[in-house]
Design a protein around this motif. Structure first.
Motif, PDB file in Angstrom:
ATOM      1  N   PRO A   6      -6.685  -6.531  -5.063  1.00 29.10           N
ATOM      2  CA  PRO A   6      -5.272  -6.800  -4.746  1.00 29.10           C
ATOM      3  C   PRO A   6      -4.779  -8.126  -5.313  1.00 29.10           C
ATOM      4  O   PRO A   6      -5.524  -9.100  -5.401  1.00 29.10           O
ATOM      5  CB  PRO A   6      -5.252  -6.794  -3.216  1.00 29.10           C
ATOM      6  CG  PRO A   6      -6.416  -5.935  -2.832  1.00 29.10           C
ATOM      7  CD  PRO A   6      -7.475  -6.233  -3.858  1.00 29.10           C
ATOM      8  N   CYS A 277      -3.568   1.589  -8.458  1.00 21.75           N
ATOM      9  CA  CYS A 277      -2.720   0.856  -7.519  1.00 21.75           C
ATOM     10  C   CYS A 277      -2.264   1.736  -6.360  1.00 21.75           C
ATOM     11  O   CYS A 277      -2.221   2.964  -6.470  1.00 21.75           O
ATOM     12  CB  CYS A 277      -1.490   0.316  -8.247  1.00 21.75           C
ATOM     13  SG  CYS A 277      -1.876  -0.722  -9.682  1.00 21.75           S
ATOM     14  N   ASP A 281       0.633  -2.574  -5.123  1.00 23.52           N
ATOM     15  CA  ASP A 281      -0.342  -3.623  -5.386  1.00 23.52           C
ATOM     16  C   ASP A 281      -1.574  -2.951  -6.005  1.00 23.52           C
ATOM     17  O   ASP A 281      -1.721  -1.723  -5.938  1.00 23.52           O
ATOM     18  CB  ASP A 281      -0.732  -4.359  -4.108  1.00 23.52           C
ATOM     19  CG  ASP A 281      -1.260  -5.775  -4.359  1.00 23.52           C
ATOM     20  OD1 ASP A 281      -1.685  -6.058  -5.503  1.00 23.52           O
ATOM     21  OD2 ASP A 281      -1.239  -6.588  -3.417  1.00 23.52           O
ATOM     22  N   ARG A 284      -8.070  -1.842  -3.625  1.00 25.29           N
ATOM     23  CA  ARG A 284      -9.465  -2.255  -3.510  1.00 25.29           C
ATOM     24  C   ARG A 284     -10.390  -1.116  -3.938  1.00 25.29           C
ATOM     25  O   ARG A 284     -10.039   0.050  -3.837  1.00 25.29           O
ATOM     26  CB  ARG A 284      -9.798  -2.629  -2.053  1.00 25.29           C
ATOM     27  CG  ARG A 284      -9.119  -3.875  -1.542  1.00 25.29           C
ATOM     28  CD  ARG A 284      -9.554  -4.169  -0.102  1.00 25.29           C
ATOM     29  NE  ARG A 284      -9.006  -5.423   0.383  1.00 25.29           N
ATOM     30  CZ  ARG A 284      -7.802  -5.563   0.920  1.00 25.29           C
ATOM     31  NH1 ARG A 284      -7.029  -4.494   1.054  1.00 25.29           N
ATOM     32  NH2 ARG A 284      -7.370  -6.748   1.328  1.00 25.29           N
TER      33      ARG A 284
END
Length: 325
Positions: A6, A277, A281, A284
């Motif tokens: 992120p 994404c 953002d 992870r």
């Protein structure tokens, strides 16, 4: 070092496409949005146009073109079918003949959990539509993407990539029993791997690639599901209206389109590519046994698997991107 972490973008699951485009000026930019006549693609195309981009929406039908024209001021439409190579080639040739560069290619069109069907070459329909068609389109438009000197190719994947990886031994379900969800998961994994593989040659020319999960948005994508299947996901109220609960990944169209638009326009991604994404953002990396479903599985961003899929895609489509040009 991996870029798959992120960036603290300031946005979240509740952010809308209008939120993430605020302050971004796309005047003079050209964007092609597949699936831009419906749902998330339509909202993304509308918001990109509102920020100044000239938007082109290829559609299979006149009805799709009408929908785009009624919603997006100044939109340009053209005919294209992602399961028809000749149609893709004709669309790309027409665009290249104008001499325009291409700043944003948003590969948003897709199908989900369909009955078994195949394109004219015998390729399973979900892989053909969701991945192979966009692979061909991107390859054919490559000169215009390079000419933009800062283009972005955005592929709409989903958390469906967590269902299944690529079965390189039987990618088209020629021998194994067809499972519509496994086929969907395979095609969504292909979207993620495509961004990984494309970003390597692309970065040399300023072309960066991204994939994304938009969120769960009840819409036309679910047209092949039964009422019982939809209800099993807890996706709608008793009245039939879609549930919007972003904290549970159940989003409105405006929220679902946000990550499409963020990947296509965010200044935060100027020097980053090949990433998956979500919630506007970079996501992870998550272990496959994690109790939560957010994030991306490592197998979907593995460069070696991405290159293997690239080679298979070249073999299946007969097109490639000239890595040295």
């Amino acid at each position: 070092m991996t870029q798959q972490h992120p960036l603290n973008s300031g946005f979240d699951a509740y952010s809308t496409a209008m939120d993430v485009i605020a302050g971004v000026n796309l005047s003079g930019k050209v964007a092609i949005v597949t699936g831009g006549h419906s749902n998330l693609g339509l909202e993304a195309a509308r918001v990109l146009a509102g920020a100044g981009a000239h938007v082109i929406v290829p559609t299979r039908s006149e009805a799709g073109a009408v929908q785009a024209k009624e919603t997006i001021p100044g939109v340009e439409t053209a005919t294209m079918d992602l399961m028809d190579p000749a149609s893709i080639d004709a669309f790309a040739e027409d665009f290249l003949s104008t001499g325009r560069s291409l700043d944003i290619l948003l590969n948003s069109a897709g199908i989900m959990a369909t009955p078994l069907a195949r394109d004219a070459s015998g390729n399973e329909a979900q892989l053909s539509t969701n991945h192979l068609g966009h692979f061909r389109l991107t390859s054919r438009l490559w000169p215009a993407l390079v000419a933009a000197k800062g283009a972005r190719v955005v592929s709409v994947s989903s958390r469906g990539h967590q269902i299944a990886g690529i079965d390189f031994d039987d990618v088209n379900f020629d021998r194994r029993d067809y499972d519509k969800w496994v086929a969907y998961g395979q095609s969504k994994t292909a979207n993620v791997l495509f961004a990984v593989a494309l970003d390597e040659p692309g970065a040399q020319h300023g072309v960066r690639a991204y994939s994304l999960h938009p969120g769960s948005v009840l819409g036309p994508l679910a047209r092949h599901l039964t009422d019982e299947e939809i209800d099993s996901f807890g996706a709608r109220h008793a009245s039939g209206e879609a549930i919007v609960a972003p904290d549970r990944d159940m989003k409105s169209t405006e929220q679902g389109a946000s990550t499409l638009v963020w990947c296509a326009s965010s200044p935060l991604l100027r020097d980053i590519g090949g990433v998956y994404c979500e919630n506007s953002d970079v996501a992870r990396v998550m272990p496959e046994d994690a109790p939560e479903r957010f994030g991306v599985f490592a197998r979907a961003i593995d460069p070696e698997i991405a290159e293997r899929l690239w080679a298979l895609s070249v073999d299946m489509t007969g097109v490639d991107i000239p890595k040295g040009e």
